[in-house]
Design a protein around this motif. Structure first.
Motif, PDB file in Angstrom:
ATOM      1  N   ILE A 159     -44.466  -4.857 -44.777  1.00  0.00           N
ATOM      2  CA  ILE A 159     -44.953  -5.339 -43.933  1.00  0.00           C
ATOM      3  C   ILE A 159     -45.877  -6.648 -44.392  1.00  0.00           C
ATOM      4  CG2 ILE A 159     -47.756  -5.052 -42.761  1.00  0.00           C
ATOM      5  CD1 ILE A 159     -46.121  -1.929 -42.504  1.00  0.00           C
TER       6      ILE A 159
ATOM      7  N   ALA B  36     -42.836  -7.139 -36.367  1.00  0.00           N
ATOM      8  CA  ALA B  36     -42.684  -6.314 -37.308  1.00  0.00           C
ATOM      9  C   ALA B  36     -42.965  -4.621 -36.529  1.00  0.00           C
ATOM     10  CB  ALA B  36     -43.818  -6.529 -38.495  1.00  0.00           C
TER      11      ALA B  36
ATOM     12  N   GLN C  29     -43.669  -9.216 -44.276  1.00  0.00           N
ATOM     13  CA  GLN C  29     -43.522  -9.258 -42.799  1.00  0.00           C
ATOM     14  C   GLN C  29     -44.553 -10.776 -42.584  1.00  0.00           C
ATOM     15  OE1 GLN C  29     -42.832  -5.932 -41.268  1.00  0.00           O
ATOM     16  NE2 GLN C  29     -41.023  -5.545 -41.021  1.00  0.00           N
TER      17      GLN C  29
ATOM     18  N   GLU D 117     -44.526 -12.851 -35.701  1.00  0.00           N
ATOM     19  CA  GLU D 117     -44.471 -12.157 -36.381  1.00  0.00           C
ATOM     20  C   GLU D 117     -44.968 -10.732 -36.404  1.00  0.00           C
ATOM     21  OE1 GLU D 117     -46.378 -14.248 -39.807  1.00  0.00           O
ATOM     22  OE2 GLU D 117     -45.014 -15.668 -39.490  1.00  0.00           O
TER      23      GLU D 117
ATOM     24  N   GLU E 297     -39.716  -3.537 -35.297  1.00  0.00           N
ATOM     25  CA  GLU E 297     -39.118  -2.463 -36.559  1.00  0.00           C
ATOM     26  C   GLU E 297     -39.885  -1.690 -37.117  1.00  0.00           C
ATOM     27  OE1 GLU E 297     -38.896  -5.510 -39.402  1.00  0.00           O
ATOM     28  OE2 GLU E 297     -37.564  -7.092 -38.467  1.00  0.00           O
ATOM     29  N   ASN E 298     -40.205  -1.473 -36.559  1.00  0.00           N
ATOM     30  CA  ASN E 298     -41.577   0.128 -36.623  1.00  0.00           C
ATOM     31  C   ASN E 298     -41.897   1.136 -36.028  1.00  0.00           C
ATOM     32  OD1 ASN E 298     -42.832  -0.433 -39.871  1.00  0.00           O
ATOM     33  ND2 ASN E 298     -42.631  -2.575 -39.124  1.00  0.00           N
TER      34      ASN E 298
END
Ligand SMILES: Nc1ncnc2c1ncn2[C@@H]1O[C@H](COP(=O)(O)OP(=O)(O)OP(=O)(O)O)[C@@H](O)[C@H]1O
Length: 270
Positions: A143, A205, A146, A201, A208-209
């Motif tokens: 993180i 992020a 990222q 971003e 992606e999570n």
């Protein structure tokens, strides 16, 4: 395929907020779908922050709240703070408009991260104690990468710019693995170019999570770049809600049409 659509992750039902008889939020119904980025757009005083705070059950004793919230199928009464106590608050992470609200100026950032883990993962069934301790020591490096944040631990908040503090709070929120990340004017501390990059971003992020994003902003152009759907709020009323392209290309409400008309669009939605 309509009948097979999954139920919304969160459903706000008949939310009304008043102050001394003045209506601040007027009977709002709103669904948030799992995995989407939903932007609530409105001018100053439209009721954006009041909407977010009510949805999180943050009680302001001056205000009268009525309505309910369904989260993952369970109903919670927004008018009754006691009953709302059963709401799984750790499923939501809130990043306030002003980063200083979220950070303790006297503590190193590493200590603040440890508190995030302690508060969001108390006696966590998901984690063995050792795993939790490890998480308290090691901020998830992915993180930090990222969000392009380095060497965060040994510094105090004042050693970071306001923009960096805001990104750090967003990183804290993401690392706590909420189901919904709530951003209040997420780029107010950043200049426009950095803002767009930072938000890109954050949304990446979050995707992606597998985190759903709800953000409020006064900036329709910024919302248009990142949101799957846009809700337009004016004088406490939800006047329009639709997928981003529909809002931009065929707005129904004259207020929305005016917002679209008077924005200077960048390249993405010229
Ligand atoms: N605690 C309160 N007591 C009285 N009025 C309030 C309170 N909180 C908010 N309001 C009023 O509710 C309305 C909506 O405020 P809110 O802060 O939610 O708007 P906003 O859309 O977030 O505005 P901004 O973009 O300027 O932050 C405003 O008229 C504000 O004055």
């Amino acid at each position: 395929m309509k009948g097979n659509a999954p139920p919304p992750l969160l459903r706000l039902i008949d939310l009304t907020v008043t102050f001394n008889g003045q209506v601040l939020i007027d009977n709002i119904n709103l669904n948030i779908k799992s995995g989407e980025t939903l932007a609530v757009v409105g001018g100053s005083g439209a009721g954006k922050t009041t909407l977010l705070r009510s949805l999180m059950g943050l009680k302001n004793h001056d205000l009268m709240t009525s309505g309910s919230l369904a989260f993952e199928g369970n109903m919670h009464d927004l008018s009754d703070h006691q009953k709302f106590g059963s709401f799984p608050k750790h499923s939501l992470a809130y990043v306030p408009q002003s980063p200083s609200i979220g950070l303790d100026p006297l503590k190193k950032l590493k200590w603040q991260w440890q508190q995030v883990i302690r508060v969001t993962r108390p006696k966590d069934r998901e984690f063995h104690t050792n795993e939790r301790r490890k998480l308290e020591v090691d901020f998830p490096k992915s993180i930090l990468t990222q969000l392009k944040l380095k060497e965060f631990g040994e510094k105090y908040p004042h050693q970071w710019s306001r923009g960096m503090q805001q990104r750090l709070l967003i990183a804290f929120a993401l690392a706590a693995k909420p189901k919904i990340l709530i951003l209040d004017e997420p780029t107010s501390a950043l200049d426009p170019i950095v803002a767009a990059r930072a938000l890109l971003e954050v949304v990446k992020a979050a995707r992606e999570n597998n985190i759903t994003v709800l953000m409020v902003t006064h900036d329709l152009a910024l919302a248009a770049q990142f949101a799957d759907r846009i809700a337009v709020l004016s004088s406490g009323k939800l006047i329009e809600l639709g997928v981003t392209d529909q809002i931009l290309n065929s707005p129904i409400h004259p207020y929305t049409a005016n917002l679209v008309k008077h924005r200077h669009w960048g390249n993405s939605h010229a």
